[in-house]
Scaffold this motif. Structure first.
Motif, PDB file in Angstrom:
ATOM      1  N   UNK A 111      55.074  60.094  38.023  1.00 22.71           N
ATOM      2  CA  UNK A 111      54.763  59.254  39.174  1.00 22.71           C
ATOM      3  C   UNK A 111      54.397  60.155  40.345  1.00 22.71           C
ATOM      4  N   UNK A 112      53.151  60.069  40.796  1.00 24.99           N
ATOM      5  CA  UNK A 112      52.685  60.865  41.935  1.00 24.99           C
ATOM      6  C   UNK A 112      52.978  60.193  43.264  1.00 24.99           C
TER       7      UNK A 112
ATOM      8  N   UNK B 206      48.666  42.463  50.486  1.00 24.49           N
ATOM      9  CA  UNK B 206      49.544  42.137  49.354  1.00 24.49           C
ATOM     10  C   UNK B 206      49.185  42.977  48.131  1.00 24.49           C
ATOM     11  N   UNK B 207      49.103  44.295  48.344  1.00 26.08           N
ATOM     12  CA  UNK B 207      48.664  45.209  47.278  1.00 26.08           C
ATOM     13  C   UNK B 207      49.618  46.398  47.204  1.00 26.08           C
ATOM     14  N   UNK B 208      49.960  46.796  45.963  1.00 23.83           N
ATOM     15  CA  UNK B 208      50.783  47.982  45.719  1.00 23.83           C
ATOM     16  C   UNK B 208      50.045  48.835  44.694  1.00 23.83           C
ATOM     17  N   UNK B 209      49.912  50.142  44.992  1.00 27.20           N
ATOM     18  CA  UNK B 209      49.190  51.046  44.103  1.00 27.20           C
ATOM     19  C   UNK B 209      50.116  52.178  43.668  1.00 27.20           C
ATOM     20  N   UNK B 210      50.132  52.441  42.366  1.00 29.24           N
ATOM     21  CA  UNK B 210      50.908  53.520  41.782  1.00 29.24           C
ATOM     22  C   UNK B 210      49.952  54.607  41.313  1.00 29.24           C
TER      23      UNK B 210
ATOM     24  N   UNK C  73      45.554  55.038  38.065  1.00 33.26           N
ATOM     25  CA  UNK C  73      45.892  54.240  39.233  1.00 33.26           C
ATOM     26  C   UNK C  73      46.172  52.829  38.748  1.00 33.26           C
ATOM     27  N   UNK C  74      47.393  52.382  38.961  1.00 35.93           N
ATOM     28  CA  UNK C  74      47.770  51.011  38.633  1.00 35.93           C
ATOM     29  C   UNK C  74      47.888  50.263  39.950  1.00 35.93           C
TER      30      UNK C  74
ATOM     31  N   UNK D 159      45.398  45.942  37.861  1.00 36.30           N
ATOM     32  CA  UNK D 159      44.193  46.680  37.488  1.00 36.30           C
ATOM     33  C   UNK D 159      44.590  48.126  37.200  1.00 36.30           C
ATOM     34  N   UNK D 160      44.269  48.598  35.999  1.00 39.95           N
ATOM     35  CA  UNK D 160      44.566  49.978  35.606  1.00 39.95           C
ATOM     36  C   UNK D 160      43.258  50.742  35.485  1.00 39.95           C
ATOM     37  N   UNK D 161      43.182  51.843  36.232  1.00 41.92           N
ATOM     38  CA  UNK D 161      42.001  52.720  36.175  1.00 41.92           C
ATOM     39  C   UNK D 161      42.476  54.107  35.792  1.00 41.92           C
TER      40      UNK D 161
END
Length: 116
Positions: A12-13, A22-26, A47-48, A104-106
């Motif tokens: 996990x970076x 309303x967005x969370x990015x991992x 990037x999830x 969304x997974x990139x």
């Protein structure tokens, strides 16, 4: 989302929250670095992004810093109107849970030294 299975063991970076949208990015990284630190042995960045987030929670029984945050498992449960995402970490009691409308997974492979 069987594509999430490939993230087992990922580092996990970071986690970024955009509350107004309303967005969370991992940010996650899989693979291993080459012996010279050149990335030749297959780092892949992922990037999830969870969109339309209506609920987000983080829990950890300890308040100590994590020296290494590696994903143990990511699961996604689909309801008619939402997706419930659950992420656990190796060797930790910590977990992240979120309810969202879309996930969304990139993925991208970072440039090697020769490509830079």
């Amino acid at each position: 989302m069987s594509a999430l299975d490939a993230l087992s063991g990922a580092a996990l970076d970071g986690v970024w929250m955009d509350v107004p949208r309303h967005r969370v990015t991992f940010g996650l990284r899989t693979g291993a670095e080459g012996p010279g630190g050149d990335g030749q042995h297959g780092f892949t960045d992922h990037t999830l992004t969870l969109e339309e987030v209506t609920d987000f929670g983080f829990r950890d029984a300890a308040d100590t810093l994590w020296a290494d945050a590696r994903v143990a498992a990511i699961t996604a449960a689909h309801d008619p109107d939402s997706i419930r995402v659950h992420i656990t970490f190796r060797g930790r009691s910590g977990a992240v849970e979120a309810t969202c409308g879309k996930a969304v997974l990139r993925r991208s492979r970072p440039a090697t030294r020769e490509e830079r």
